[in-house]
Enzyme design. Structure first.
Site, PDB file in Angstrom:
ATOM      1  N   SER A 204       0.837  -1.211   0.000  1.00  0.00           N
ATOM      2  CA  SER A 204       0.000   0.000   0.000  1.00  0.00           C
ATOM      3  C   SER A 204       0.865   1.251   0.000  1.00  0.00           C
ATOM      4  O   SER A 204       2.063   1.200   0.289  1.00  0.00           O
ATOM      5  CB  SER A 204      -0.895  -0.008   1.233  1.00  0.00           C
ATOM      6  OG  SER A 204      -0.097  -0.128   2.390  1.00  0.00           O
ATOM      7  N   THR A 208      -1.708   7.741   6.369  1.00  0.00           N
ATOM      8  CA  THR A 208      -1.430   8.800   7.347  1.00  0.00           C
ATOM      9  C   THR A 208       0.042   8.784   7.766  1.00  0.00           C
ATOM     10  O   THR A 208       0.450   9.614   8.558  1.00  0.00           O
ATOM     11  CB  THR A 208      -2.300   8.597   8.605  1.00  0.00           C
ATOM     12  OG1 THR A 208      -2.039   7.297   9.122  1.00  0.00           O
ATOM     13  CG2 THR A 208      -3.775   8.707   8.281  1.00  0.00           C
ATOM     14  N   ASP A 266      -9.369  -2.449  17.039  1.00  0.00           N
ATOM     15  CA  ASP A 266      -8.835  -3.585  16.323  1.00  0.00           C
ATOM     16  C   ASP A 266      -9.676  -4.789  16.695  1.00  0.00           C
ATOM     17  O   ASP A 266      -9.382  -5.470  17.659  1.00  0.00           O
ATOM     18  CB  ASP A 266      -7.379  -3.845  16.727  1.00  0.00           C
ATOM     19  CG  ASP A 266      -6.530  -2.614  16.516  1.00  0.00           C
ATOM     20  OD1 ASP A 266      -6.670  -1.992  15.457  1.00  0.00           O
ATOM     21  OD2 ASP A 266      -5.748  -2.278  17.428  1.00  0.00           O
ATOM     22  N   LYS A 298       0.199  -2.307  17.678  1.00  0.00           N
ATOM     23  CA  LYS A 298      -1.199  -2.704  17.656  1.00  0.00           C
ATOM     24  C   LYS A 298      -1.462  -3.762  18.724  1.00  0.00           C
ATOM     25  O   LYS A 298      -2.490  -3.750  19.385  1.00  0.00           O
ATOM     26  CB  LYS A 298      -1.522  -3.276  16.271  1.00  0.00           C
ATOM     27  CG  LYS A 298      -2.944  -3.031  15.833  1.00  0.00           C
ATOM     28  CD  LYS A 298      -3.140  -3.402  14.367  1.00  0.00           C
ATOM     29  CE  LYS A 298      -4.145  -2.485  13.712  1.00  0.00           C
ATOM     30  NZ  LYS A 298      -4.330  -2.785  12.280  1.00  0.00           N
TER      31      LYS A 298
END
Lengths: 500, 500
Positions: A204, A208, A266, A298
């Site tokens: 990708s 941000t 998440d 995460k």
């Protein structure tokens, strides 16, 4: 025009709302008053060939005439509508799959058919952000069991294109929650393809962050390739590093991820379905998943990581993938560069075995390549790392990297930005903390990723003894103005790097 | 203008998005590029006196200049901004209460402080529709226990104005999920105020239905009164029937209800908090809640109704209200008229004890008045109904009704619409089904509620033996065009009324 007909004339307004389909109509238009449409009503809009569902925003001003209708860019694109085209507007028939969402809200277990209906409606654009958020929330907080995660993943795979490489083994890797500078992907592709495995990697661009893998690789080669071009590169070299934006793999995932970001949650089930559906749709057979654990990563605890690992591997099997999750250190950035060019320089240093190549980046890439060798059964357990290291040391990984770049159309040298400023320590002490969010912001203010050579080159690691006036990092920018803008931010924030 | 400052000039666009605050900026504006704002980014916008949070929609066309900024109507109103005013745009500091929403998503129990923070942020407009939907979903499906429902209700009460009538007993009523024509409220106010109790009733206008209680009462009197005027009417007559739109009672509820409608879910906790917070904030002490059960009603089973009744009464006690829930028949419409004027005619017939007054409407109103007499301790158990009937029969309720109307500014006679069409049965048989949604649509197509005398007068009830050519209902409209439009719809839908 028949005052009772539901026909309005399209006028281009140019309003970009990401994926959400919004329709703009005058409050005094005959359709709104006769149909009782008010703001946020969900409406079907059709032309001769297709139809979409959109949320109504009502205009009171002169942006439209009463017989005109406007659409958000995404909606106009989906309808492929032209200026002054006549559009038919009607009440929305009930979206049947919302009954499954409501069932999930009320704690019921859904089957494959239900998830499939939901995912198809999401891909068709029939869900508003309100519906998407409700679906994501209803599936979060451990409300999906392992069967449901498998069914959701299968539904997401089925919703888009599926690639077939006509190979027994097609490998891939994924990292859960990126660390700044953690650009292992191009290294793993080069090592694995040099070994002889097939790794058609799509990546990708930054959303941000100061750089995505596709942004970094674009410094060195072309990344926007057609499906046919990608196929040719992979057939020739065994691997690629291209932008995945046009691939239409698991398209529901692209929609859901944006709402998950807005919620900052998440959901384990959604995360697993997201990652594995993309990999399965891309035609992968063996996938290694990197799960960094860290305070700002995460995944924050070993317990969470092990549960996720277990579920990833189980769902992988259910959808026909051999998946292995590897738990890694997520407490600090990896590599030195932040920004497309600076990260590309890190990659080349590693591939060329240069003395100042970042060791952490090298070791992380070797580990992941080794796991792929072992997972695919090509190397015995415990032998993969040595094989990966040999391929890197021998220069074969660098050769393969250059060959793939050339197959993708060019192999360019990274060029450093013309303006730079060295930031030094104002005191001595131990490097306690790097604020990853603020470091990323600083890199973005200096121009990354639009200015490809802008960004930050870090000179330090957590835990190191820092002397006063020692170089901490260098800011790079393509214009003096951007450099000053970044410096101003740096001067106003004294907690970007903490030395105690 | 300093290219690095975050100041943009306001331009009025006139885009109505209901409550959601949306900000419109050019994709090539200096703020978007320097701050990295993309579509749907949540942004803070400030002027000299106040600030709001809005979701970004990006404009690519000439609706704005690159140094201009637009706002949705709700956002512009909240900022009280004028054309060409300079607005300051900045990144959003994290909304802390979203951590509570995430905790709720992950099945944690929230306390009063957490609900209070969430509700305050909702009232401030800090939540996007995505956040609101997640909060509602996380609270649905029995995920709030009774303590949490009490805390949410208290937080909602505290979020807005609270009225004080300086009376020991202030009564009110509420119906969960309206039935077409079920216009009991004005009757209950008249009976109860005639008895001597205080009932300052505020009602809503139609949102998607052919009439709200406020629309119906506006046929007979003024309903848009200031707080001072309402106080004067209630002090003089003991009751009122006014529009509640300007009252600012439990303002979070107005925001949440619109998202719940879009999701079409009835979260029990949210429903209880919604109803009881409005009543408590309005200064009520004793409230009767009508829960109709029926296939197309909000509550579909006796089990659901009894659980809801129990929770309503418990939460009522916790917030200082005596609440009693009454389970009633919700299988068919109540009264004959649908549409403001036609419902007003029903009300007057009941109050004047006319022979053709709809009996079902009369009995429903008497039952609710009786429950209020008994709940407030003014009448012994079992005696309330007789007292209510006497007040109605004696003409005292009618007298009181006229007196309240006059105190509100006028008492007007309802006037039937000039155009009508009688719809008769095409066959004989038993009346099996009235499609409430389609009957409501028919009334709306004939012009209700904007055309106040438009609508439907029903001549039949479920289960009755119908003869061929017997009058089923009469359509009323203020123009021939509207009458024809409704007739066209009727001719295209043969399942509005089913006779078998």
């Amino acid at each position: 025009m028949d005052p009772h007909s539901n026909i309005l004339k399209y006028k281009h307004l140019g309003i970009y709302t990401q994926n959400e389909y919004v329709v703009y109509m005058r409050e005094d238009c005959h359709v709104c008053s006769s149909e009782g449409f008010v703001a946020l009503t969900r409406i079907r809009i059709s032309n001769a060939t297709t139809s979409i569902v959109a949320s109504l925003n009502v205009l009171s001003s002169g942006l439209l005439l009463p017989n005109e209708i406007g659409l958000s860019d995404a909606a106009a694109k989906k309808l492929n509508v032209s200026q002054n085209e006549m559009l038919y507007v009607s009440h929305l028939e009930p979206i049947e799959s919302l009954s499954h969402v409501r069932a999930k809200i009320y704690n019921q277990k859904l089957d494959f058919k239900a998830y499939n209906n939901i995912i198809n409606d999401i891909v068709e654009g029939n869900y508003s952000n309100i519906h998407l958020s409700a679906f994501i929330t209803a599936c979060a907080g451990d409300r999906m069991d392992i069967d449901e995660i498998c069914d959701l993943t299968k539904a997401m795979i089925a919703s888009g294109r599926q690639l077939d490489w006509s190979k027994d083994i097609v490998v891939d890797k994924h990292c859960i929650g990126g660390l700044p500078g953690n650009r292992t992907t191009p290294l793993v592709v080069a090592i694995v393809a040099a070994y002889g495995l097939t790794m058609p990697k799509t990546s990708s661009r930054a959303i941000t962050s100061p750089a995505g893998t596709a942004d970094t690789m674009e410094v060195l080669t072309n990344v926007t390739l057609s499906s046919e071009e990608i196929k040719a590169v992979v057939e020739k070299e065994g691997g690629c590093f291209v932008w995945g934006g046009t691939a239409q793999l698991s398209p529901a995932d692209d929609v859901l991820i944006k709402v998950e970001k807005a919620l900052d949650i998440d959901s384990e089930g959604q995360l697993i379905a997201s990652v594995l559906s993309k990999k399965a749709a891309a035609g992968s057979t063996h996938v290694v998943i990197d799960i960094p654990i860290g305070e700002t990563a995460k995944v924050r605890s070993t317990e969470m990581a092990l549960k996720l690992k277990n579920h990833m591997e189980t769902v992988g099997t259910a959808v026909g993938l051999k998946a292995k999750a590897v738990v890694t250190d997520g407490t600090q950035p990896v590599g030195r560069g932040i920004g497309p060019t600076l990260e590309a320089i890190d990659i080349l240093k590693v591939l060329k075995n240069e003395a100042d190549a970042p060791k952490d980046l090298t070791e992380r890439a070797l580990l992941l390549a080794a796991e792929l060798f072992e997972l695919s059964g090509k190397e015995e357990k415990g032998k993969g790392l040595e094989t990966a290291r040999q391929i890197l040391k021998s220069g074969k990984a660098y050769e393969k990297f250059v060959a793939i770049c050339k197959a993708q159309g060019r192999f360019s040298k990274p060029v450093l930005a013309p303006h730079k400023m060295e930031i030094t320590a104002e005191r001595s002490g131990i490097l306690k903390r790097i604020d990853n969010r603020k470091i990323a912001k600083l890199a973005k203010l200096s121009g990354a990723p639009q200015s490809i050579s802008a960004g930050i080159l870090l000179n330090i690691h957590l835990g190191e003894q820092i002397e006063k006036n020692q170089l901490l990092y260098t800011l790079y920018a393509e214009s003096k103005g951007e450099l000053n803008y970044a410096l101003e931010y740096k001067n106003n924030h004294n907690d970007i790097i903490t030395i105690i």
